[in-house]
Design a protein around this motif. Structure first.
Motif, PDB file in Angstrom:
ATOM      1  N   GLN A 173      55.573  47.475  39.493  1.00 44.80           N
ATOM      2  CA  GLN A 173      55.927  48.841  39.858  1.00 44.80           C
ATOM      3  C   GLN A 173      55.693  49.775  38.671  1.00 44.80           C
ATOM      4  N   PRO A 174      55.180  50.999  38.927  1.00 43.05           N
ATOM      5  CA  PRO A 174      54.986  51.959  37.831  1.00 43.05           C
ATOM      6  C   PRO A 174      56.311  52.273  37.145  1.00 43.05           C
ATOM      7  N   ASP A 200      37.549  48.387  31.585  1.00 39.97           N
ATOM      8  CA  ASP A 200      38.762  48.229  32.380  1.00 39.97           C
ATOM      9  C   ASP A 200      39.287  46.799  32.331  1.00 39.97           C
ATOM     10  N   SER A 217      42.864  45.054  41.651  1.00 40.28           N
ATOM     11  CA  SER A 217      42.852  45.068  43.121  1.00 40.28           C
ATOM     12  C   SER A 217      41.983  46.190  43.675  1.00 40.28           C
ATOM     13  N   LYS A 218      42.173  47.407  43.181  1.00 40.23           N
ATOM     14  CA  LYS A 218      41.447  48.542  43.740  1.00 40.23           C
ATOM     15  C   LYS A 218      40.062  48.715  43.101  1.00 40.23           C
ATOM     16  N   SER A 253      51.218  47.892  35.996  1.00 37.37           N
ATOM     17  CA  SER A 253      50.861  48.693  37.177  1.00 37.37           C
ATOM     18  C   SER A 253      49.385  49.095  37.133  1.00 37.37           C
ATOM     19  N   LEU A 254      48.941  49.607  35.943  1.00 33.18           N
ATOM     20  CA  LEU A 254      47.528  49.981  35.805  1.00 33.18           C
ATOM     21  C   LEU A 254      46.630  48.754  35.917  1.00 33.18           C
ATOM     22  N   SER A 255      47.068  47.648  35.318  1.00 31.74           N
ATOM     23  CA  SER A 255      46.262  46.415  35.396  1.00 31.74           C
ATOM     24  C   SER A 255      46.109  45.970  36.837  1.00 31.74           C
ATOM     25  N   TYR A 256      47.193  46.045  37.603  1.00 30.40           N
ATOM     26  CA  TYR A 256      47.149  45.655  39.024  1.00 30.40           C
ATOM     27  C   TYR A 256      46.153  46.522  39.788  1.00 30.40           C
ATOM     28  N   ASP A 257      46.184  47.845  39.541  1.00 31.96           N
ATOM     29  CA  ASP A 257      45.255  48.757  40.225  1.00 31.96           C
ATOM     30  C   ASP A 257      43.816  48.480  39.827  1.00 31.96           C
ATOM     31  N   ILE A 258      43.580  48.204  38.534  1.00 31.05           N
ATOM     32  CA  ILE A 258      42.210  47.935  38.062  1.00 31.05           C
ATOM     33  C   ILE A 258      41.641  46.698  38.762  1.00 31.05           C
TER      34      ILE A 258
END
Length: 796
Positions: free
Chosen positions: A747-748, A675, A771-772, A764-769
């Motif tokens: 934003q997606p 990831d 942060s979440k 967007s995916l990078s941000y989720d990887i």
């Protein structure tokens, strides 16, 4: 009349208590009579609390506690488990009422008192009383602004009332939970719980809770600025109070409606409602509520510029605040009065009020009140050009500033800087101005975050309401359709079988149309979900494709070495065969050693190619999602190289410099390597893309020619270890990100690339990887025309 008789009875019991000697040395057969007296005193305490008479509440609750303690010490109770348990329950109730009575003047002691009551009641196993105390503790934490902790206790109370099957208490506690959710900004959840509580309360005809629910709904709607809905809910409560002929209840709703109207900008309507409430309350003995009405009216008059009339109302409000005994209310009244005196201006009277606020704030531990009073006193001295006295008050305020809201801290440093400047101490003026600017910047960030949170909560609420309205409309449509069908059936039965057949055909056709429509809706929903899945997959495959292009270049080098060394080794074997035939031993040994070295080189470069393939497989597979120790320096260096060669493979004209600045002491941390690799590849690809775009820009070429130097695209990847985190930076010198789209990049589906060149999911995916998936942060710093830097922060 009933309440009047209860109070007389309470004072009669109090008189009996003080006159009797050895009250609890009597035989055990008086136990029931004594516990009845305690129950009456606790009921009186609760009634007084409900009517905001806190001194009377504390008086009766203290009597009840003293009686309970005396009973617990008596011989009959000590040796009777049933009596002992009952007395503990009575003591817990008494402590709960004491906690309620003192919360406005000593919130810490109130919390400790309620925790003691909870400990006692848990020993008795009385679930109902335990739930009640949990609810009261939750309400006090809410009052103190500790809403997360309040939610914990209110939910415990809710679970216990649900377990007990007490519908009335459950609905009441649902209302309290909703208020906590509202205070946390979860407006949709708050409204949903209030709707559930309203349904239960209407079923059991609990009028008191129905009123509380409508008023609570009014505030939820007010928080999201739906003023008409807020006034509608408050109007429903007003209708019930009017039917009950409850004048104090009517006054209460008038005040709530006045607050809603003022917030909606209808100041004249608000003033009229508050005056109507005041007229009712002046006929009552409710000092606190009368003070509140005067304060509301004074605030509106002050906002309209009628300062003299506002002062008149604030002074009358102060009188009633003093009668109520609420020190917090007295502080608020004096503060408002002092600030209004400043506007007249009458600084001497203002100073007197602020000094009173200062004394009361120190007495009650109200840091914010003490700070505001000190600031206002200092302002008076500044206006009088008494700068040293002003500075002394401001330095005193600074001591309490760390425990107060930042808006007041900013004001303190601003006025300190002004005072030093007036005194000619420019160094300290400058230093405090720096502090002022720091707090101002922090406050601006905090206010922006608060605005974003408030807007987000408002949007979530509106979306939830829209869904609920849609659901309600569908239910109403179905009910209406059912009514229509029943009416048609009745008419058809009267008209005859012919019309009945026609009706059946119509219903059947409508049924088919609904089925067809439902199928279309389901197909559309399935297509949307599939499209979303495909887009996410496409983004991952795009990442894999770019990685593969780079790997192809990377694997070519070791493959060339393997081929070259293999060819040389074949020639050497031929030479070795010739030398063996000649019997030249020294040459044979030399050739054998050279051949061994060649084979070692072939093995070495074969392993390197294998490692590259293994890395590719790790990137392409889904993975288990398990974190493992990894070397971020190695990852960063590998993906920088692979990204560059991947882009070069796709565009032979592209060229850029890339550099690394890696912290050699960087520790390994627990991450999901695949990831993090995707994130790095995406950010580096974007950086190279930005450089390439600037290289192609005619404006850039023109600027470079004017300056006498060519634009040199460069991407820098750096790592460093901070106190409790690791930072990875990906920097380019491209065109930067325009201000108008900077807030949209995560934003997606948002992309600035031409159609077909990007899915808009990478960042967007990078941000989720980050942060979440890893509990970190992904931030960006950009300067239009100079470049962009993405910053990854991962906790160690």
């Amino acid at each position: 009349m009933k309440m009047h008789k209860l109070i007389i009875l309470g004072f009669m019991l109090a008189g009996m208590f003080f006159r009797q000697e050895g009250l609890f040395a009597r035989p055990a057969n008086t136990f029931t009579s004594d516990t009845s007296k305690i129950n009456i005193l606790n009921d009186l305490a609760w009634e007084q609390f409900y009517n905001s008479n806190l001194d009377s509440c504390l008086y009766f609750a203290t009597l009840a506690l003293t009686l309970s303690d005396s009973l617990l010490k008596s011989e009959p109770v000590k040796f009777n488990k049933h009596y002992l348990n009952r007395c503990r329950i009575l003591k817990a109730r008494s402590l709960t009422n004491i906690g309620r009575a003192i919360v406005t003047n000593d919130i810490e002691t109130a919390q400790d008192t309620l925790q003691a009551a909870l400990q006692i009641i848990m020993e008795t196993g009385n679930k109902y009383e335990e739930a009640s105390i949990y609810g009261t503790i939750g309400n006090i934490y809410d009052f103190n602004g500790r809403h997360q902790l309040a939610g914990k206790y209110t939910l415990k109370a809710l679970d216990l009332f649900r377990e007990l099957g007490d519908s009335a208490s459950y609905a009441m506690q649902l209302t309290n939970v909703a208020i906590t959710e509202r205070n946390l900004g979860n407006y949709g959840e708050a409204l949903a719980k209030l709707m559930e509580a309203l349904k239960i309360s209407e079923e059991i005809k609990d009028t008191a809770n129905i009123i509380e629910i409508h008023l609570a709904m009014g505030f939820v709607y007010a928080f999201v600025e739906q003023w008409e809905n807020a006034l509608n809910s408050q109007g429903k409560a007003l209708e019930i109070f009017t039917q009950l002929d409850d004048s104090l209840g009517i006054a209460r709703v008038y005040n709530d409606m006045g607050v809603s109207n003022k917030s909606a900008g209808r100041v004249d309507e608000a003033l009229q409602l508050h005056r109507a409430a005041l007229k009712i309350r002046l006929k009552s003995t409710d000092s606190y509520s009368t003070f509140a009405s005067y304060a509301y009216i004074g605030s509106i008059l002050s906002s309209k510029g009628n300062f003299a009339e506002a002062v008149n109302h604030y002074e009358k409000g102060l009188h009633y605040a003093q009668l109520s005994g609420y020190k917090i209310s007295i502080i608020d009244a004096c503060m408002s009065l002092g600030e209004c005196y400043l506007l007249l201006p009458d600084t001497n009277k203002a100073l007197s009020q602020f000094l009173t606020v200062l004394d009361l704030s120190r007495e009650t531990g109200d840091d914010t009140g003490e700070l505001r009073a000190s600031i206002n006193i200092a302002s008076i001295h500044l206006n009088r050009k008494e700068h040293r006295q002003a500075l002394r008050w401001l330095q005193q305020a600074e001591k309490a500033a760390s425990r107060a809201p930042m808006i007041y801290i900013k004001e303190v440093y601003g006025k300190i800087a002004e005072s030093y400047y007036k005194l000619g101490d420019y160094k300290n003026a400058y230093l405090n101005r720096l502090k002022f600017d720091q707090v101002k910047d922090s406050l601006a960030v905090s206010e922006n975050m608060e605005k974003i949170t408030r807007l987000t909560n408002k949007l979530e609420f509106e979306n939830k309401i829209a869904l609920q309205n849609e659901s309600n409309e569908k239910m109403m449509a179905l009910k209406q359709a059912q009514i229509n069908r029943e009416r048609l059936s009745r008419n058809i039965f009267l008209l005859g079988m012919l019309l009945a057949v026609v009706l059946v055909i119509i219903i059947f056709v409508r049924f088919l149309e609904k089925q067809k429509l439902n199928r279309r809706l389901n197909e559309t929903l399935a297509n949307l979900r599939a499209t979303q899945t495909q887009l996410v997959h496409a983004e991952k495959m795009a990442s894999l494709g770019e990685l593969t292009a780079g790997i192809a270049h990377e694997i070519q080098n070791p493959l060339n070495f393997v081929n070259n060394f293999a060819e040389v080794s074949v020639d050497m074997i031929d030479e070795l065969t010739d030398e063996m035939e000649k019997g030249n031993r020294d040459e044979i040994i030399t050739l054998k050693n050279d051949l061994k070295q060649n084979l070692q080189k072939i093995n070495e470069h074969g392993k390197r190619a294998g490692a590259i393939v293994k890395g590719m497989l790790q990137h392409s597979r889904t993975g288990t999602g398990q974190k493992e120790p990894a070397d971020l320096n190695a990852l960063a260096e590998e993906y920088l190289r692979l990204s560059y060669h991947g882009l070069r493979a796709k565009d032979k004209t592209f060229n850029a410099d890339f550099k690394t600045d890696l912290d050699p002491d960087l520790p390994q941390i627990e991450i999901i390597p695949q990831d993090i690799g995707r994130v790095l590849l995406n950010l580096i690809n974007n950086a190279f893309y930005a450089c390439a775009e600037r290289s192609r820009s005619p404006v850039s070429a023109k600027t470079s020619a004017t300056e006498g130097s060519k634009y040199k695209p460069v991407v820098i990847v750096s790592t460093r270890k901070l106190a409790d985190k690791i930072e990875i930076r990906v920097k380019d010198n491209g065109n930067g990100i325009p201000d108008e789209i900077k807030d949209k990049i995560f934003q997606p589906f948002f992309t600035t690339k031409p159609t077909g060149q990007g899915t808009g999911l990478g960042l967007s995916l990078s941000y989720d990887i980050i942060s979440k998936g890893h509990g970190g942060k992904l931030k960006t710093e950009t300067r239009p025309g100079e470049g962009t830097e993405f910053i990854i922060e991962l906790p160690t």
